[in-house]
Design an enzyme around this catalytic site. Structure first.
Site, PDB file in Angstrom:
ATOM      1  N   HIS A  36       0.862  -1.183   0.000  1.00  0.00           N
ATOM      2  CA  HIS A  36       0.000   0.000   0.000  1.00  0.00           C
ATOM      3  C   HIS A  36       0.899   1.234   0.000  1.00  0.00           C
ATOM      4  O   HIS A  36       1.598   1.500   0.978  1.00  0.00           O
ATOM      5  CB  HIS A  36      -0.911  -0.022   1.226  1.00  0.00           C
ATOM      6  N   ASP A  38       0.896   5.004  -0.251  1.00  0.00           N
ATOM      7  CA  ASP A  38       0.160   6.270  -0.229  1.00  0.00           C
ATOM      8  C   ASP A  38       0.880   7.327  -1.055  1.00  0.00           C
ATOM      9  O   ASP A  38       2.063   7.575  -0.841  1.00  0.00           O
ATOM     10  CB  ASP A  38       0.012   6.769   1.217  1.00  0.00           C
ATOM     11  N   ASP A 151      -8.429   1.582   1.435  1.00  0.00           N
ATOM     12  CA  ASP A 151      -8.044   2.507   2.508  1.00  0.00           C
ATOM     13  C   ASP A 151      -8.872   3.792   2.617  1.00  0.00           C
ATOM     14  O   ASP A 151      -8.759   4.486   3.621  1.00  0.00           O
ATOM     15  CB  ASP A 151      -6.547   2.868   2.395  1.00  0.00           C
ATOM     16  N   HIS A 420      -6.537   9.513  -0.921  1.00  0.00           N
ATOM     17  CA  HIS A 420      -7.293   9.482   0.345  1.00  0.00           C
ATOM     18  C   HIS A 420      -6.526  10.086   1.532  1.00  0.00           C
ATOM     19  O   HIS A 420      -7.102  10.222   2.608  1.00  0.00           O
ATOM     20  CB  HIS A 420      -7.767   8.056   0.661  1.00  0.00           C
TER      21      HIS A 420
HETATM   22 ZN   LIG Z   1      -3.597   4.799   2.408  1.00  0.00          ZN
END
Ligand SMILES: [Zn+2]
Length: 509
Positions: A36, A38, A151, A420
């Site tokens: 993941h 970001d 997420d 997000h």
């Molecule tokens: Zn995230």
């Protein structure tokens, strides 16, 4: 001698604990390696690329190329594209193309980012998905088939509609109200067909998988070790990756001594999760935030562990295999069950425990939210205006490549902030500054483009482009200022536009 029998006795006893009857089919476990990543949050894009993100794609490509059973899913496109354009060698690119062709490296979601679902605008969601998908289609000729929206802080019913219309075959969500998820687990209702729009009927229905309480991270508690498990590459180190390749918190290696304890822990977790689903398949995400920057150590530990479980699958009642998301959904699909249909209710707001509703981000960091909106509308106006310009003046003086570079930069910045941890305001101050900087720089550059479209003195009749032109008559030359209003919508609107001037004479046409 004594210790040998001691170990054997333990094996028998442990296997008895897991023993299954002849009729029971082993649970089929789909271990999905993922990271993941970001696009923002705590560290800037540049810091993340340097510390771990580039290494994810380099090492994953190398490790997948070594063993045919290994898999990986790539989610956010911004990091992948930066790696592809600035880091990947020709050899790595060739290997990636081969892995994509074989279906072992699977692009899921495929947007530039994993966009927020509560404070984003539908047009911006489409924009950021189109930006990522366009790259994938042009580069590999593939279109992502599955979402991985694990997420965002709550799940909107608009998202499954958008994804179904974008051609996705299934949707994955995770962060929904804790209490609701608990009930869905008990009732085996984590999977359903979502119909987010009443008016669009069948074409927007999409099979939706809600991740269980372990969400997208691998459960890390090991009863036999003080350190966490299944994260053999440890925790990413900022600002620089360690020179000796030794990261903090690396899990205990899988060895002859530890393999059984590891297998037992993994099997227990698989069985716990299997009880929450209707089919005999378990999606076991292997990864978490910022993982797989050293894929060699990851796979070299997981390979023998999985081999051990499969060698003893009868006793464990479980089989394990590396898998893409597509392979998991294919297996669920083949089970041929009828799924309950969910209507257009959202999973918003999102709560993690009593009195802990995640609603503050709806209004936080209002400056960033405002700039993101303005950038988006400026992008839309500039794209439509430039398109009209090209149609009217294919040989006009505004250079196409120059213009497209500016539009591309703004499209990239507007896409990026939909993340997000972007427009939501949950990022660090440094990262908020990064988003603002990317947006404002790209907006200034696009303003240059807009000025060129209107003002380049080549005797063009700009009224063809603008539709309506506001100007002046009989005003002192020294005070002359132009205000051009362009309506990028496809229909007429009536609106009031305020313009502050510092001189007493102003007229409109
Ligand atoms: Zn995230």
């Amino acid at each position: 001698m004594r210790s040998f029998w001691g170990v054997l006795a333990c094996f028998v006893c442990c296997f008895d604990f897991f023993a299954v009857t002849e009729d029971d089919k082993p649970i089929q476990t789909f271990v999905i390696p993922h990271s993941h990543m970001d696009v923002g949050w705590v560290y800037t894009i540049q810091e993340s690329m340097h510390a771990y993100a580039a290494n994810v794609y380099t090492t994953v490509t190398e490790e997948l190329s070594k063993a045919a059973e290994r898999r990986f899913i790539a989610v956010e496109q911004e990091f992948f594209r930066l790696w592809w354009d600035t880091v990947a060698t020709d050899t790595l690119k060739r290997q990636v193309r081969q892995l994509v062709k074989e279906g072992r490296l699977e692009f899921v979601l495929g947007g530039q980012v994993m966009h927020d679902e509560a404070v984003t605008d539908l047009e911006d969601e489409i924009l950021q998905m189109t930006e990522g998908h366009g790259f994938l289609y042009e580069t590999f000729g593939v279109r992502p088939q599955f979402s991985w929206h694990v997420d965002p802080f709550g799940a909107s019913a608009t998202t499954p509609v958008l994804f179904a219309l974008a051609g996705f075959n299934a949707h994955v969500i995770s962060r929904i109200d804790y209490d609701l998820k608990d009930g869905m687990q008990k009732d085996k209702k984590l999977q359903f067909v979502w119909g987010g729009s009443r008016s669009l009927k069948e074409k927007q229905l999409i099979f939706t998988h809600t991740m269980d309480q372990f969400s997208y991270c691998t459960p890390s508690h090991l009863p036999f070790s003080n350190s966490s498990g299944f994260y053999w590459n440890g925790v990413a180190l900022f600002p620089d990756p360690p020179k000796d390749g030794v990261y903090p918190n690396m899990s205990l290696p899988v060895t002859k001594e530890t393999v059984h304890a590891y297998a037992k822990t993994m099997v227990e977790n698989i069985k716990q999760r299997a009880a929450w689903f209707r089919t005999n398949h378990v999606l076991w995400p292997w990864g978490c935030d910022k993982q797989f920057y050293n894929s060699s150590v990851q796979f070299s530990n997981m390979d023998p562990l999985m081999k051990y479980i499969n060698q003893n699958s009868k006793q464990f009642g479980v089989t394990v295999q590396y898998s893409t998301l597509g392979e998991y959904f294919q297996a669920v699909h083949q089970s041929d069950l009828i799924w309950e249909q969910r209507g257009s209710e959202d999973f918003l707001p999102y709560s993690t425990e009593p009195h802990q509703a995640w609603t503050g981000f709806y209004a936080s960091r209002n400056v960033l939210k405002g700039v993101a909106r303005r950038a988006s509308s400026q992008l839309h106006a500039a794209e439509t205006l430039f398109t009209r310009y090209r149609i009217c003046f294919p040989d006009g003086p505004v250079a196409k490549d120059w213009a497209l570079d500016k539009l591309r930069a703004l499209r990239w910045a507007v896409s990026e902030v939909q993340h997000h941890d972007g427009i939501t305001g949950t990022e660090s101050p440094e990262v908020a500054d990064m988003y603002l900087q990317h947006l404002t720089q790209a907006m200034m550059d696009v303003e240059e483009l807009l000025a060129a479209l209107f003002l380049l003195p080549h005797g063009l009749d700009t009224s063809d482009i603008t539709g309506s032109l506001y100007g002046k008559t009989d005003v002192d030359e020294g005070l002359e200022q132009h205000v051009i209003v362009y309506n990028p919508l496809a229909w007429n609107i009536t609106t009031i536009i305020n313009t502050t001037v510092t001189f007493p004479h102003a007229t409109g046409l």
